[in-house]
Design a protein around this motif. Structure first.
Motif, PDB file in Angstrom:
ATOM      1  N   ALA A 149      35.911  44.799  25.925  1.00 17.07           N
ATOM      2  CA  ALA A 149      35.747  45.707  27.060  1.00 17.07           C
ATOM      3  C   ALA A 149      36.934  45.566  28.001  1.00 17.07           C
ATOM      4  O   ALA A 149      37.268  44.466  28.440  1.00 17.07           O
ATOM      5  CB  ALA A 149      34.449  45.402  27.804  1.00 17.07           C
ATOM      6  N   ALA A 150      37.587  46.702  28.296  1.00 17.51           N
ATOM      7  CA  ALA A 150      38.667  46.712  29.283  1.00 17.51           C
ATOM      8  C   ALA A 150      38.134  47.048  30.669  1.00 17.51           C
ATOM      9  O   ALA A 150      38.610  46.524  31.676  1.00 17.51           O
ATOM     10  CB  ALA A 150      39.736  47.726  28.876  1.00 17.51           C
ATOM     11  N   ILE A 151      37.162  47.943  30.724  1.00 17.98           N
ATOM     12  CA  ILE A 151      36.485  48.343  31.963  1.00 17.98           C
ATOM     13  C   ILE A 151      34.991  48.256  31.705  1.00 17.98           C
ATOM     14  O   ILE A 151      34.512  48.693  30.656  1.00 17.98           O
ATOM     15  CB  ILE A 151      36.833  49.793  32.360  1.00 17.98           C
ATOM     16  CG1 ILE A 151      38.321  49.936  32.650  1.00 17.98           C
ATOM     17  CG2 ILE A 151      36.005  50.246  33.563  1.00 17.98           C
ATOM     18  CD1 ILE A 151      38.762  49.341  33.952  1.00 17.98           C
ATOM     19  N   GLU A 152      34.253  47.720  32.645  1.00 15.93           N
ATOM     20  CA  GLU A 152      32.818  47.548  32.432  1.00 15.93           C
ATOM     21  C   GLU A 152      32.024  48.152  33.591  1.00 15.93           C
ATOM     22  O   GLU A 152      32.184  47.750  34.748  1.00 15.93           O
ATOM     23  CB  GLU A 152      32.488  46.062  32.294  1.00 15.93           C
ATOM     24  CG  GLU A 152      31.085  45.807  31.763  1.00 15.93           C
ATOM     25  CD  GLU A 152      30.899  44.353  31.350  1.00 15.93           C
ATOM     26  OE1 GLU A 152      30.985  43.474  32.229  1.00 15.93           O
ATOM     27  OE2 GLU A 152      30.704  44.104  30.142  1.00 15.93           O
ATOM     28  N   GLN A 153      31.231  49.175  33.270  1.00 14.92           N
ATOM     29  CA  GLN A 153      30.234  49.757  34.182  1.00 14.92           C
ATOM     30  C   GLN A 153      30.850  50.160  35.529  1.00 14.92           C
ATOM     31  O   GLN A 153      30.371  49.766  36.591  1.00 14.92           O
ATOM     32  CB  GLN A 153      29.068  48.790  34.380  1.00 14.92           C
ATOM     33  CG  GLN A 153      28.319  48.516  33.089  1.00 14.92           C
ATOM     34  CD  GLN A 153      27.089  47.649  33.289  1.00 14.92           C
ATOM     35  OE1 GLN A 153      26.985  46.913  34.267  1.00 14.92           O
ATOM     36  NE2 GLN A 153      26.141  47.738  32.366  1.00 14.92           N
ATOM     37  N   ALA A 154      31.893  50.958  35.457  1.00 16.59           N
ATOM     38  CA  ALA A 154      32.537  51.465  36.675  1.00 16.59           C
ATOM     39  C   ALA A 154      31.800  52.702  37.167  1.00 16.59           C
ATOM     40  O   ALA A 154      31.541  53.625  36.399  1.00 16.59           O
ATOM     41  CB  ALA A 154      33.994  51.802  36.399  1.00 16.59           C
ATOM     42  N   SER A 155      31.478  52.732  38.439  1.00 17.35           N
ATOM     43  CA  SER A 155      30.826  53.886  39.058  1.00 17.35           C
ATOM     44  C   SER A 155      31.573  54.235  40.343  1.00 17.35           C
ATOM     45  O   SER A 155      31.855  53.361  41.160  1.00 17.35           O
ATOM     46  CB  SER A 155      29.356  53.592  39.378  1.00 17.35           C
ATOM     47  OG  SER A 155      28.614  53.350  38.198  1.00 17.35           O
ATOM     48  N   LEU A 156      31.893  55.511  40.498  1.00 15.43           N
ATOM     49  CA  LEU A 156      32.570  55.960  41.713  1.00 15.43           C
ATOM     50  C   LEU A 156      32.361  57.455  41.868  1.00 15.43           C
ATOM     51  O   LEU A 156      31.995  58.149  40.928  1.00 15.43           O
ATOM     52  CB  LEU A 156      34.064  55.627  41.679  1.00 15.43           C
ATOM     53  CG  LEU A 156      34.963  56.264  40.605  1.00 15.43           C
ATOM     54  CD1 LEU A 156      35.417  57.671  40.990  1.00 15.43           C
ATOM     55  CD2 LEU A 156      36.177  55.386  40.361  1.00 15.43           C
TER      56      LEU A 156
END
Length: 255
Positions: free
Chosen positions: A19-26
């Motif tokens: 995983a490079a990015i995990e569970q990003a929210s914006l």
């Protein structure tokens, strides 16, 4: 309530099993520029690439979660070319097409089915928006590769703007320019934001000062895999000082 122009819900980016990015929210609203800041290798560029599906062409890369554009959930089955009309992207290194200056703008308009009679007026409008029209109006048929680096980068921004996107993604657009050209481009981007109130922007930068000058909000990414650490308005007391404190001593020369 109006839906955000762009919303990410629990978005993760994987390369193979990593995983490079995990569970990003914006969320990013129209008329807003969000600065995406973090240490080298934390996945900022991977996140941008996932938004307009540049990740589709990367072997072993997969994206999970939900990306909403104007209240509509995007899916992998949708046409990526049509999506990129709505979500434009400008990269760190200028990448004009090996065509004439004017054809760099005519080509995407033709590809997206814009009537021929509308192409040149829209091309001129985009070139004016990036302050390039007066510099190139007498050599529009010359190769775009003959432009300076700063002019090439402005042409690439114009090429994105000519399609009238809802979102513009900027991946370290100042990094390859000398300080004078970079300063001019920063002022230009601030002006574009003011003149395009229906468009949202996300700018990846490794410079906290750039974020302070340009952005309405800051999004700080860190960790392995990277996660959202905090998301704040630039106007909130101590936000920029806090950002700079986090960045001191970090290697920020990449993304």
């Amino acid at each position: 309530m109006t839906s955000p122009t762009l919303e990410l819900q629990q978005v993760s980016v994987y390369y193979g099993n990593q995983a490079a990015i995990e569970q990003a929210s914006l969320t990013v609203q129209a008329g807003e520029l969000m600065a995406l800041v973090g240490p080298s290798g934390c996945g900022k560029s991977s996140l941008l690439a996932s938004i307009n599906r540049m990740t589709d062409s990367l072997p072993g890369c997969r994206v999970s979660g939900t990306i909403m554009l104007g209240g509509e959930a995007l899916s992998a089955s949708q046409d990526a070319t049509a999506l990129r009309r709505r979500i434009g992207m400008v990269f760190q290194q200028p990448n004009p097409f090996p065509l004439s200056i004017i054809d760099n703008l005519r080509f995407p308009l033709a590809e997206h089915g814009v009537p021929r009679r509308e192409r040149d007026p829209r091309a001129e409008q985009a070139l004016r928006a990036v302050g390039l029209w007066e510099e190139v109006k007498d050599r529009l048929l010359q190769s775009a590769l003959g432009l300076s680096g700063g002019q090439q980068q402005r042409l690439c921004i114009a090429r994105a703007l000519v399609l009238e996107p809802q979102v513009l993604l900027l991946d370290e657009p100042f990094a390859s320019l000398d300080p004078v050209m970079a300063g001019e481009l920063k002022a230009l981007i601030a002006g574009i934001l003011d003149s395009h109130p229906d468009m949202a922007m996300i700018c990846v930068t490794h410079d906290g000062g750039d974020a302070e000058i340009l952005a309405n909000r800051l999004w700080y990414l860190d960790g392995k895999p990277a996660q959202l650490q905090w998301d704040s308005s630039v106007g909130e007391p101590g936000v920029v000082d806090g950002l700079l404190g986090r960045l001191r001593g970090l290697d920020l020369a990449g993304s």
